[in-house]
Design a protein around this motif. Sequence first.
Motif, PDB file in Angstrom:
ATOM      1  N   ILE A   1       0.735  -1.100  -0.230  1.00 16.10           N
ATOM      2  CA  ILE A   1      -0.123  -0.043  -0.670  1.00 16.10           C
ATOM      3  C   ILE A   1       1.061   1.063   0.343  1.00 16.10           C
ATOM      4  CG2 ILE A   1      -1.889   1.110   0.764  1.00 16.10           C
ATOM      5  CD1 ILE A   1      -2.624  -1.502   2.695  1.00 16.10           C
ATOM      6  N   PHE A   2       2.112   0.689   0.873  1.00 17.50           N
ATOM      7  CA  PHE A   2       3.349   2.658   0.403  1.00 17.50           C
ATOM      8  C   PHE A   2       3.693   2.474  -0.473  1.00 17.50           C
ATOM      9  CE2 PHE A   2       7.451   4.101   1.130  1.00 17.50           C
ATOM     10  CZ  PHE A   2       6.717   5.049   1.611  1.00 17.50           C
ATOM     11  N   PHE A   3       3.883   1.398  -1.316  1.00 12.42           N
ATOM     12  CA  PHE A   3       3.965   1.847  -2.612  1.00 12.42           C
ATOM     13  C   PHE A   3       3.272   2.385  -3.835  1.00 12.42           C
ATOM     14  CE2 PHE A   3       7.140  -1.312  -1.133  1.00 12.42           C
ATOM     15  CZ  PHE A   3       8.057  -0.457  -0.930  1.00 12.42           C
ATOM     16  N   VAL A   4       2.267   2.112  -3.700  1.00  6.68           N
ATOM     17  CA  VAL A   4       1.290   2.187  -4.405  1.00  6.68           C
ATOM     18  C   VAL A   4       0.516   3.715  -3.825  1.00  6.68           C
ATOM     19  CG1 VAL A   4      -1.654   1.971  -5.199  1.00  6.68           C
ATOM     20  CG2 VAL A   4      -0.018  -0.020  -4.367  1.00  6.68           C
ATOM     21  N   VAL A   5       0.477   4.087  -2.697  1.00  9.43           N
ATOM     22  CA  VAL A   5      -0.026   5.957  -2.020  1.00  9.43           C
ATOM     23  C   VAL A   5       1.647   6.447  -3.085  1.00  9.43           C
ATOM     24  CG1 VAL A   5      -0.117   7.147  -0.318  1.00  9.43           C
ATOM     25  CG2 VAL A   5      -1.391   4.894  -0.845  1.00  9.43           C
ATOM     26  N   LEU A   6       2.947   6.638  -3.146  1.00  9.73           N
ATOM     27  CA  LEU A   6       3.599   6.613  -3.360  1.00  9.73           C
ATOM     28  C   LEU A   6       3.869   7.391  -4.799  1.00  9.73           C
ATOM     29  CD1 LEU A   6       6.942   8.016  -2.297  1.00  9.73           C
ATOM     30  CD2 LEU A   6       7.523   6.198  -2.609  1.00  9.73           C
ATOM     31  N   ALA A   7       3.690   5.828  -5.155  1.00  7.88           N
ATOM     32  CA  ALA A   7       2.867   6.896  -6.631  1.00  7.88           C
ATOM     33  C   ALA A   7       2.717   6.725  -7.047  1.00  7.88           C
ATOM     34  CB  ALA A   7       3.263   4.481  -7.521  1.00  7.88           C
TER      35      ALA A   7
ATOM     36  N   ASN B   1       5.093   9.974   6.682  1.00 10.27           N
ATOM     37  CA  ASN B   1       4.939   9.845   6.937  1.00 10.27           C
ATOM     38  C   ASN B   1       3.466   9.781   7.360  1.00 10.27           C
ATOM     39  OD1 ASN B   1       7.742  10.458   8.548  1.00 10.27           O
ATOM     40  ND2 ASN B   1       7.282  10.181  10.650  1.00 10.27           N
ATOM     41  N   ILE B   2       3.368  10.873   6.818  1.00  5.85           N
ATOM     42  CA  ILE B   2       1.339  11.425   6.856  1.00  5.85           C
ATOM     43  C   ILE B   2       0.952  10.167   5.462  1.00  5.85           C
ATOM     44  CG2 ILE B   2       0.076  12.826   5.366  1.00  5.85           C
ATOM     45  CD1 ILE B   2       1.923  15.542   6.186  1.00  5.85           C
ATOM     46  N   ALA B   3       1.630   9.592   4.727  1.00  3.55           N
ATOM     47  CA  ALA B   3       0.846   9.212   4.217  1.00  3.55           C
ATOM     48  C   ALA B   3       0.159   7.228   4.910  1.00  3.55           C
ATOM     49  CB  ALA B   3       1.861   8.580   2.726  1.00  3.55           C
ATOM     50  N   THR B   4       1.003   7.204   5.371  1.00  2.00           N
ATOM     51  CA  THR B   4       1.524   6.101   6.994  1.00  2.00           C
ATOM     52  C   THR B   4       0.010   6.429   7.729  1.00  2.00           C
ATOM     53  OG1 THR B   4       3.632   5.886   6.121  1.00  2.00           O
ATOM     54  CG2 THR B   4       1.980   4.331   7.825  1.00  2.00           C
ATOM     55  N   ALA B   5       0.006   7.030   8.395  1.00  2.00           N
ATOM     56  CA  ALA B   5      -0.656   7.438   8.774  1.00  2.00           C
ATOM     57  C   ALA B   5      -2.851   7.601   8.193  1.00  2.00           C
ATOM     58  CB  ALA B   5      -0.210   9.123   9.970  1.00  2.00           C
ATOM     59  N   MET B   6      -2.848   7.624   7.143  1.00  2.00           N
ATOM     60  CA  MET B   6      -3.498   8.264   6.328  1.00  2.00           C
ATOM     61  C   MET B   6      -4.161   6.554   5.722  1.00  2.00           C
ATOM     62  SD  MET B   6      -4.594   9.212   2.815  1.00  2.00           S
ATOM     63  CE  MET B   6      -3.090   8.069   1.815  1.00  2.00           C
ATOM     64  N   ILE B   7      -2.971   5.389   5.633  1.00  2.00           N
ATOM     65  CA  ILE B   7      -3.099   4.401   5.044  1.00  2.00           C
ATOM     66  C   ILE B   7      -3.685   3.271   6.160  1.00  2.00           C
ATOM     67  CG2 ILE B   7      -1.552   1.817   4.682  1.00  2.00           C
ATOM     68  CD1 ILE B   7       0.388   3.606   2.947  1.00  2.00           C
ATOM     69  N   THR B   8      -3.357   4.075   7.689  1.00  2.00           N
ATOM     70  CA  THR B   8      -3.338   3.385   8.418  1.00  2.00           C
ATOM     71  C   THR B   8      -4.779   3.509   9.219  1.00  2.00           C
ATOM     72  OG1 THR B   8      -1.409   3.918   9.492  1.00  2.00           O
ATOM     73  CG2 THR B   8      -2.927   3.212  11.462  1.00  2.00           C
ATOM     74  N   ALA B   9      -5.467   5.384   9.468  1.00  2.00           N
ATOM     75  CA  ALA B   9      -6.287   5.485   9.384  1.00  2.00           C
ATOM     76  C   ALA B   9      -7.570   4.502   8.473  1.00  2.00           C
ATOM     77  CB  ALA B   9      -6.923   6.812   9.275  1.00  2.00           C
ATOM     78  N   VAL B  10      -7.598   4.146   7.430  1.00  2.00           N
ATOM     79  CA  VAL B  10      -8.551   3.553   6.182  1.00  2.00           C
ATOM     80  C   VAL B  10      -8.877   2.252   6.534  1.00  2.00           C
ATOM     81  CG1 VAL B  10      -8.632   2.751   3.799  1.00  2.00           C
ATOM     82  CG2 VAL B  10      -7.369   4.684   4.354  1.00  2.00           C
ATOM     83  N   LEU B  11      -7.101   1.723   6.635  1.00  2.00           N
ATOM     84  CA  LEU B  11      -6.997   0.237   7.667  1.00  2.00           C
ATOM     85  C   LEU B  11      -8.558   0.688   8.801  1.00  2.00           C
ATOM     86  CD1 LEU B  11      -3.484  -0.843   6.966  1.00  2.00           C
ATOM     87  CD2 LEU B  11      -5.555  -1.856   6.019  1.00  2.00           C
TER      88      LEU B  11
ATOM     89  N   GLY C   1     -11.449  -1.746   7.113  1.00  2.00           N
ATOM     90  CA  GLY C   1     -10.597  -2.801   7.497  1.00  2.00           C
ATOM     91  C   GLY C   1     -10.175  -3.530   6.100  1.00  2.00           C
ATOM     92  N   LYS C   2      -9.513  -4.906   6.461  1.00  2.00           N
ATOM     93  CA  LYS C   2      -8.056  -4.892   5.212  1.00  2.00           C
ATOM     94  C   LYS C   2      -8.942  -5.426   4.431  1.00  2.00           C
ATOM     95  CE  LYS C   2      -4.807  -8.476   5.158  1.00  2.00           C
ATOM     96  NZ  LYS C   2      -4.412  -9.760   5.397  1.00  2.00           N
ATOM     97  N   ILE C   3     -10.129  -5.787   4.490  1.00  2.00           N
ATOM     98  CA  ILE C   3     -10.768  -6.488   2.718  1.00  2.00           C
ATOM     99  C   ILE C   3     -11.209  -5.011   1.493  1.00  2.00           C
ATOM    100  CG2 ILE C   3     -13.042  -7.681   1.691  1.00  2.00           C
ATOM    101  CD1 ILE C   3     -13.311  -9.203   4.480  1.00  2.00           C
ATOM    102  N   PHE C   4     -11.435  -3.815   2.176  1.00  2.00           N
ATOM    103  CA  PHE C   4     -12.011  -2.815   1.487  1.00  2.00           C
ATOM    104  C   PHE C   4     -10.754  -2.638   1.171  1.00  2.00           C
ATOM    105  CE2 PHE C   4     -12.007   1.542   1.517  1.00  2.00           C
ATOM    106  CZ  PHE C   4     -12.767   1.917   0.445  1.00  2.00           C
ATOM    107  N   VAL C   5      -9.856  -2.038   1.990  1.00  2.00           N
ATOM    108  CA  VAL C   5      -8.243  -1.721   1.586  1.00  2.00           C
ATOM    109  C   VAL C   5      -7.306  -2.685   0.108  1.00  2.00           C
ATOM    110  CG1 VAL C   5      -6.232  -1.233   2.296  1.00  2.00           C
ATOM    111  CG2 VAL C   5      -8.211  -0.593   3.666  1.00  2.00           C
TER     112      VAL C   5
END
Length: 331
Positions: free
Chosen positions: A9-15, A299-309, A313-317
């Motif tokens: 997910i990190f790589f996708v957000v980064l891209a 840091n911000i991207a990771t916080a966003m990913i964590t909030a979405v998870l 939930g994992k299935i939606f993500v």
Amino acid sequence: MAPFTLSPIFFVVLALFYAAISVESNVVPAIFAFGDSLADVGNNNYLNVPINDKSNFPHYGIDFLGQVPTGRFSNGFNTIDFIAKNLGFQKSPPPYLSIKNVGDMLGGVSFASAGSGILQTTVIENLSLLNYHFRMLFIIILIFHILLGQGKGILDMATQVNYFEKTKHDLATKLGELVVDIHLTKSLFYFVTANNDIFAYYVATGAANSTENAQFIENLVDEFLGHLTKLHKLGARKFAITGTGPLGCVPFIRSLTPTGGCFDALNQLSVQFNAVAESRIKQLSGQLAGFQYSYFKSNIATAMITAVLDKFGKIFVIKIIKLIYRSLSVV
């Protein structure tokens, strides 16, 4: 950062971030990548380094084309692969140490080396400053990684920049200086680094002294800006820089904390580095003619990913990731 692998997910957000700020692909004729395992596409395969600084064996690459371990510290594509795809390249730039023909450098080169940092050397000492739990953790993860790896075969940032200087010379010899100079002004220079420097500093000092921490960050940024300045002198103009992530929240580290939570001292060092680096790079852009840059706040991207998870939930993500993968044509 050889000790761990980040979520896809990190790589996708980064891209997606770089897709949003990038110009059309035909304006970027080449990508030159610098940094650590988040951008290494195989340089360490050619180096005499410890096994923990290599990834050319299973189960690395299990989701790569043909399920082949390539030297990427990932199950599949990594940061530079996604960026290259977004900019219209068929594949990421090849690892420098694999190149045999000068013509193969024209579309870019990856100089990144897993385990590397901005600084040329790091020393682990004063482990007694850490509590027993984290002392054991960092001994297990980092003692071989840094003492036996970085500085002994790993391509530190200075070496990577020197290799780029040689690359420019080889290209200019073949194509002419004017052609290469124009080519480089349009090319993208990508960085993901400083993570291992922060790990090494923490192990060496325990980050117990706030004044020393601030001085370390300033020195680290000074060294980084020196490399950017040299590259600018060599013809680089477009820089994309990924800041350090929440290092204290790396899953393996969290799994070894008493509560399973993040390790705040490491995260704070990362926050400090990003704040100082982004500010100083902004200043540098006003001092160097034609210097353009983007700074990705991991840091911000990771916080966003964590909030979405946490919320969906994992299935939606996973469904969202699959949709993004299809839109990027990388699966």
